[in-house]
Design an enzyme around this catalytic site. Structure first.
Site, mmCIF file in Angstrom:
data_model
loop_
_atom_site.group_PDB
_atom_site.id
_atom_site.type_symbol
_atom_site.label_atom_id
_atom_site.label_comp_id
_atom_site.label_asym_id
_atom_site.label_seq_id
_atom_site.Cartn_x
_atom_site.Cartn_y
_atom_site.Cartn_z
ATOM 1 N N ASP A 1 0.852 -1.171 0.000
ATOM 2 C CA ASP A 1 0.000 0.000 0.000
ATOM 3 C C ASP A 1 0.899 1.236 0.000
ATOM 4 O O ASP A 1 2.061 1.160 0.397
ATOM 5 C CB ASP A 1 -0.895 -0.013 1.245
ATOM 6 C CG ASP A 1 -1.704 1.259 1.382
ATOM 7 O OD1 ASP A 1 -2.372 1.634 0.408
ATOM 8 O OD2 ASP A 1 -1.643 1.884 2.452
ATOM 9 N N ASP B 1 -6.990 -1.767 3.439
ATOM 10 C CA ASP B 1 -6.050 -2.866 3.241
ATOM 11 C C ASP B 1 -6.428 -4.118 4.021
ATOM 12 O O ASP B 1 -5.852 -5.187 3.802
ATOM 13 C CB ASP B 1 -4.638 -2.437 3.691
ATOM 14 C CG ASP B 1 -4.158 -1.185 2.983
ATOM 15 O OD1 ASP B 1 -4.339 -1.090 1.761
ATOM 16 O OD2 ASP B 1 -3.599 -0.306 3.660
ATOM 17 N N ASP C 1 -1.705 -0.537 5.959
ATOM 18 C CA ASP C 1 -1.971 0.084 7.260
ATOM 19 C C ASP C 1 -3.408 0.513 7.465
ATOM 20 O O ASP C 1 -3.809 0.805 8.585
ATOM 21 C CB ASP C 1 -1.087 1.319 7.443
ATOM 22 C CG ASP C 1 -1.587 2.512 6.640
ATOM 23 O OD1 ASP C 1 -2.012 2.317 5.485
ATOM 24 O OD2 ASP C 1 -1.568 3.639 7.173
#
Length: 590
Positions: free
Chosen positions: A292, A491, A487
């Site tokens: 990410d 996600d 995080d």
């Protein structure tokens, strides 16, 4: 001794007997089978020798065996991860109450009271309580919780908004369409649970050879009995029992959980919290690693990346923007605030555009390029246009500062990449991992970040929804090992769908609940410590397996040839376990 050993065999050893019975029922060879046979053989032979007053008694060895195996099983099971329920995760992400608009005013109600068609009021700074449509007002929303988009999004009447997003600047009224577990964030939490349930358990090294080992031990015991019975019937059973005792898979059963348990403790001291020890086996090899962007590779908040302009303008900017709650305003105040900052007055803020006010007798305006051109009544000057184009090319947001009708500066705003990102990812690639960037942020921003950190443009995907992340990770996981590093709530489902999910420092609670591993230290540099620690842990496991197998093969050969008495077998059996314990806890894994 018989009375003291009987409770251990009848009660404490039940897990192994249940495993052995299950193995027989399913016609599979399980490591509990020789353990159960060894325990029973030692106990029955010892009881037989007591009754007839002959031979050795193995009760001490049987009790020690049960204790050590139970310790190893406890260590293994205590490290297994447990995913939080969707309702608990949802509760941590959504407000527990909402401001319900009624004919006689606005009142605060529990979130459960909301239904389709309810009108709620969301003040600046509040979190949206359900999915719905804006029916009144315009504001900026922080949608990073769901999309990973680091820049606020402007919403007006008629726009769709989602639960879990934060209203930044002005009151909104929203007509609810879905609430609770039916919201988008609620559906994402169900995906987290589904991913955790579907995740196939990783087969440990000890399990891979257990079938061969179990068959070998049982077969050798039968062969020993058959060979020695014609030659010496009085000692044939003793030799077979000695073989089962000395070759009992205590050390082999402890080889993996002890090594993993020691590694988890060492990793925790380094700020790496591993909830699923089986993840270490995957990370010791290579595969595909999805990353990410916002909050993982970047710092996760807006900052002034570059400033072009006068020093006087900085103090004026800080004074004016101190009156705003917009993330860009917060970043400007953080960058330019001074102790003797003047007070701003006569402030007027245009949502999604800019802010104007009087500071120290000067009329100051701060806002977007479009906002600046409207105030100036024409296009930007060439030198300012160059700065704007440079910022845009780097996927930064240009903010124009006007003092008394003249442009005095341009602040290039963005979400800076962490300083340790590029070197860390270069080393991760060197270890054989293929890196892919998945982000909900604008494709231009994602492409610029990928170029900065050395990821190929073809492996950088922007504008990816949480659902698309899950699908991408699942497809890749069907082809080989996959690690997902993230995080945010956007996600969480992808973390659960990956072979190994890694949550980074400062992440959302839902993401950390879905992850197998949590990096408690800031930045992505701990990923390297994790990969190296996993490699060393697998090396320790292999060493433990080699030690235990070498011991078992040697001891079995001595027992079969009649060179090992049952009492010697009882002495040597715990030594093999002690060797594995020392090997595991003396190793430097993390």
């Amino acid at each position: 001794s018989l009375l003291l050993t009987l409770p251990s065999v009848a009660w404490c050893a039940r897990p192994f007997f249940r495993g052995a019975v299950g193995a027989l029922q399913t016609r599979t060879l399980h490591m509990d089978l020789p353990i159960a046979v060894g325990i029973l053989a030692g106990f029955i032979q010892g009881s037989f020798n007591i009754v007839f007053d002959r031979g050795e008694i193995y009760f001490e060895s049987v009790t020690a065996l049960i204790f050590l195996l139970l310790v190893g099983r406890y260590v293994q099971q205590s490290q297994q991860r447990a995913a939080a329920g969707a309702s608990e995760l949802l509760f941590s992400l959504s407000p527990s109450t909402a401001r319900l608009v009624e004919a006689d005013g606005v009142r605060e109600v529990p979130i459960e009271a909301l239904g389709e068609g309810s009108i709620i009021e969301v003040l600046a700074g509040d979190t949206v309580a359900g999915d719905g449509i804006v029916v009144e007002g315009r504001s900026n929303l922080d949608r990073s919780l769901l999309t990973g988009e680091s820049r606020p999004e402007n919403v007006i009447e008629g726009d769709k908004v989602h639960a879990g997003t934060v209203n930044l600047s002005a009151p909104l009224r929203i007509r609810i369409e879905e609430a609770g577990e039916e919201t988008r964030v609620g559906r994402l939490m169900r995906l987290v649970e589904d991913g955790a349930r579907r995740k196939a358990p990783i087969v440990r090294l000890a399990d891979r050879i257990s079938g061969w080992f179990v068959a070998s031990v049982l077969g050798l015991a039968v062969i020993t009995l058959l060979i020695w019975f014609p030659l010496d019937p009085d000692h044939a059973v003793e030799h077979a029992v000695a073989l089962l005792i000395v070759s009992c898979p205590c050390a082999l059963g402890l080889a993996t959980p002890l090594a993993i348990g020691a590694a988890l403790a060492a990793a925790a001291r380094k700020g790496i919290l591993i909830k699923n020890g089986a993840a270490l086996e995957v990370l010791a090899r290579s595969g595909t690693m999805f990353l990410d962007k916002t909050g993982t590779l970047t710092e996760g908040r807006m900052r002034v990346v570059r400033w072009w302009g006068s020093e006087r303008a900085k103090g004026l900017i800080a004074a004016l923007e101190a009156q705003s709650t917009h993330p860009v305003a917060t970043a400007l105040v953080e960058a330019f605030a001074t102790e003797d900052c003047p007070k701003a007055a006569h402030i007027h803020q245009t949502t999604g555009a800019g802010i104007v006010g009087m500071v120290g007798g000067f009329r100051v305006a701060v806002g977007s390029t479009t906002f600046a051109e409207e105030l100036l009544g024409g296009p930007l000057t060439s030198d300012v246009a160059v700065q704007v184009e440079a910022a845009t090319a780097e996927a930064l947001t240009p903010v124009i500062v006007i003092v008394e009708g003249e442009i005095e500066g341009v602040a290039a705003m963005g979400d800076p990449v962490r300083s340790d990102t590029a070197p860390t990812l270069a080393e991760v690639k060197h270890r054989g991992w293929r890196l892919t960037l998945l982000s909900g942020d604008h494709p231009a921003v994602v492409s610029a970040v990928a170029d900065h950190i050395g990821i190929a443009e073809t492996d950088a995907k922007g504008g990816v929804s949480p659902e698309e992340k899950v699908e991408t990770v699942r497809k890749a996981a069907g082809k080989g090992p996959v690690a997902m590093v993230g995080d945010g709530v956007n996600d969480a489902a992808a973390l659960a769908a990956a072979t190994v999910g890694i949550g980074v420092h400062g992440g959302a609670e839902a993401a950390l609940a879905a992850a197998d591993i949590y990096l408690a230290r800031p930045g992505v540099a701990p990923i390297l410590d994790l990969l190296e620690g996993a490699r060393r842990t697998l090396k320790v496991i292999r060493r433990n397996l080699i030690l235990s197998l070498t011991y078992n093969i040697t001891a079995a050969a001595l027992a079969m040839t009649g060179h090992m008495s049952p009492i010697l077998a009882a002495v040597l059996m715990p030594l093999s376990s002690i060797t594995v314990v020392v090997s595991s806890y003396r190793a430097k894994t993390f």
